[in-house]
Design a protein around this motif. Sequence first.
Motif, mmCIF file in Angstrom:
data_model
loop_
_atom_site.group_PDB
_atom_site.id
_atom_site.type_symbol
_atom_site.label_atom_id
_atom_site.label_comp_id
_atom_site.label_asym_id
_atom_site.label_seq_id
_atom_site.Cartn_x
_atom_site.Cartn_y
_atom_site.Cartn_z
ATOM 1 N N GLU A 5 0.833 -1.191 0.000
ATOM 2 C CA GLU A 5 0.000 0.000 0.000
ATOM 3 C C GLU A 5 0.878 1.255 0.000
ATOM 4 O O GLU A 5 1.759 1.409 0.840
ATOM 5 C CB GLU A 5 -0.902 0.001 1.235
ATOM 6 C CG GLU A 5 -1.895 1.137 1.236
ATOM 7 C CD GLU A 5 -2.793 1.125 2.463
ATOM 8 O OE1 GLU A 5 -3.945 1.501 2.339
ATOM 9 O OE2 GLU A 5 -2.312 0.742 3.548
ATOM 10 N N THR A 6 0.628 2.139 -0.932
ATOM 11 C CA THR A 6 1.415 3.364 -1.008
ATOM 12 C C THR A 6 0.914 4.370 0.027
ATOM 13 O O THR A 6 -0.237 4.296 0.475
ATOM 14 C CB THR A 6 1.310 4.006 -2.404
ATOM 15 O OG1 THR A 6 -0.037 4.477 -2.599
ATOM 16 C CG2 THR A 6 1.717 3.035 -3.507
ATOM 17 N N PRO A 7 1.765 5.319 0.389
ATOM 18 C CA PRO A 7 1.298 6.374 1.292
ATOM 19 C C PRO A 7 0.092 7.130 0.733
ATOM 20 O O PRO A 7 -0.815 7.492 1.486
ATOM 21 C CB PRO A 7 2.520 7.291 1.431
ATOM 22 C CG PRO A 7 3.686 6.379 1.234
ATOM 23 C CD PRO A 7 3.219 5.408 0.168
ATOM 24 N N SER A 8 0.049 7.325 -0.579
ATOM 25 C CA SER A 8 -1.083 8.051 -1.161
ATOM 26 C C SER A 8 -2.372 7.256 -1.057
ATOM 27 O O SER A 8 -3.435 7.816 -0.770
ATOM 28 C CB SER A 8 -0.800 8.413 -2.624
ATOM 29 O OG SER A 8 0.195 9.406 -2.671
ATOM 30 N N TRP A 41 1.206 11.066 5.654
ATOM 31 C CA TRP A 41 1.695 10.813 4.302
ATOM 32 C C TRP A 41 3.188 11.124 4.218
ATOM 33 O O TRP A 41 3.961 10.362 3.648
ATOM 34 C CB TRP A 41 0.897 11.655 3.305
ATOM 35 C CG TRP A 41 1.241 11.472 1.873
ATOM 36 C CD1 TRP A 41 0.670 10.585 1.001
ATOM 37 C CD2 TRP A 41 2.207 12.205 1.111
ATOM 38 N NE1 TRP A 41 1.233 10.729 -0.247
ATOM 39 C CE2 TRP A 41 2.178 11.719 -0.207
ATOM 40 C CE3 TRP A 41 3.093 13.237 1.421
ATOM 41 C CZ2 TRP A 41 3.003 12.212 -1.208
ATOM 42 C CZ3 TRP A 41 3.913 13.730 0.418
ATOM 43 C CH2 TRP A 41 3.860 13.218 -0.880
ATOM 44 N N VAL A 42 3.596 12.248 4.813
ATOM 45 C CA VAL A 42 5.011 12.626 4.798
ATOM 46 C C VAL A 42 5.835 11.600 5.572
ATOM 47 O O VAL A 42 6.836 11.078 5.072
ATOM 48 C CB VAL A 42 5.224 14.046 5.385
ATOM 49 C CG1 VAL A 42 6.715 14.357 5.519
ATOM 50 C CG2 VAL A 42 4.541 15.101 4.523
ATOM 51 N N VAL A 43 5.411 11.288 6.786
ATOM 52 C CA VAL A 43 6.160 10.372 7.642
ATOM 53 C C VAL A 43 6.210 8.968 7.036
ATOM 54 O O VAL A 43 7.211 8.264 7.171
ATOM 55 C CB VAL A 43 5.584 10.375 9.073
ATOM 56 C CG1 VAL A 43 6.280 9.369 9.967
ATOM 57 C CG2 VAL A 43 5.697 11.779 9.679
ATOM 58 N N ALA A 44 5.163 8.582 6.336
ATOM 59 C CA ALA A 44 5.149 7.267 5.675
ATOM 60 C C ALA A 44 6.188 7.181 4.560
ATOM 61 O O ALA A 44 6.510 6.088 4.104
ATOM 62 C CB ALA A 44 3.757 6.965 5.129
ATOM 63 N N ARG A 182 6.431 21.086 2.271
ATOM 64 C CA ARG A 182 6.439 20.048 1.232
ATOM 65 C C ARG A 182 6.818 20.654 -0.120
ATOM 66 O O ARG A 182 7.608 20.072 -0.879
ATOM 67 C CB ARG A 182 5.073 19.386 1.140
ATOM 68 C CG ARG A 182 5.017 18.324 0.051
ATOM 69 C CD ARG A 182 3.638 17.686 -0.020
ATOM 70 N NE ARG A 182 3.577 16.769 -1.124
ATOM 71 C CZ ARG A 182 2.712 16.861 -2.117
ATOM 72 N NH1 ARG A 182 1.831 17.826 -2.159
ATOM 73 N NH2 ARG A 182 2.724 15.968 -3.096
ATOM 74 N N ALA A 183 6.282 21.831 -0.412
ATOM 75 C CA ALA A 183 6.605 22.484 -1.693
ATOM 76 C C ALA A 183 8.097 22.808 -1.761
ATOM 77 O O ALA A 183 8.729 22.635 -2.801
ATOM 78 C CB ALA A 183 5.756 23.748 -1.860
ATOM 79 N N GLU A 184 8.653 23.277 -0.647
ATOM 80 C CA GLU A 184 10.078 23.611 -0.615
ATOM 81 C C GLU A 184 10.955 22.390 -0.799
ATOM 82 O O GLU A 184 11.994 22.444 -1.462
ATOM 83 C CB GLU A 184 10.438 24.306 0.702
ATOM 84 C CG GLU A 184 9.924 25.720 0.794
ATOM 85 C CD GLU A 184 10.268 26.371 2.125
ATOM 86 O OE1 GLU A 184 11.323 26.018 2.713
ATOM 87 O OE2 GLU A 184 9.496 27.222 2.579
ATOM 88 N N SER A 185 10.566 21.262 -0.193
ATOM 89 C CA SER A 185 11.400 20.064 -0.272
ATOM 90 C C SER A 185 11.248 19.328 -1.600
ATOM 91 O O SER A 185 12.143 18.601 -2.017
ATOM 92 C CB SER A 185 11.058 19.097 0.865
ATOM 93 O OG SER A 185 9.813 18.449 0.616
ATOM 94 N N GLY A 186 10.095 19.497 -2.235
ATOM 95 C CA GLY A 186 9.846 18.811 -3.494
ATOM 96 C C GLY A 186 9.397 17.364 -3.317
ATOM 97 O O GLY A 186 9.429 16.581 -4.264
ATOM 98 N N LEU A 187 8.936 16.996 -2.113
ATOM 99 C CA LEU A 187 8.478 15.632 -1.865
ATOM 100 C C LEU A 187 7.228 15.337 -2.673
ATOM 101 O O LEU A 187 6.237 16.039 -2.578
ATOM 102 C CB LEU A 187 8.202 15.431 -0.377
ATOM 103 C CG LEU A 187 7.727 14.039 0.041
ATOM 104 C CD1 LEU A 187 8.807 13.000 -0.230
ATOM 105 C CD2 LEU A 187 7.347 14.031 1.513
#
Length: 190
Positions: A5-8, A41-44, A182-187
Amino acid sequence: MSDSETPSARLLDIFQANDLSFDSAEAAWAHAEHLFPLLGWVVAHFPDPLAFQTCARWLSLCAARLEDARPAAELFAQARSSVHPRQAHIVAGGLGDLRNQWILQKKPAAAAFADSASDLAETWAAITTGEADGETEAWARAKAATRAMVTAWVIHQGQDSEDPAQRRQAQVALVGFLRDARAESGLKET
């Protein structure tokens, strides 16, 4: 979360279970006002360095607005260092100590902030050293980090940390900072 299962997919499932439908993870990121599933979602995405960078930046953005929170954000950022083989664990322990210090000094907002950073650091440490278990499951720890950060934000505003309206307002503000980080990191979903 199962290995396949993906984080999304998990993100969308969490929103769906709460009667909130989004067509994609990107739609959720653009429109959701709920911090937990987005932070989850980020932590996953740990051990992706961009996920760590997103969390570090988010903590930094929040700390800039919360009195006495900066030391916890700066300490969290050191968890990715290779100074010591167990650096992330050392940082997580240090964040726990900082939380306790702020509790003793009667600084509840700073203590809650350090608690949130500690949840994230402990998860990073466990995942990057291959020691993840039920105690450090990414989604559960992200949920705990969310609760602590919302509490920190509401207390800092001088409000009742249990007031639902104040907690909703805090979530909206904190989601904005997480989107910026998130936008700054580009994740992105891979």
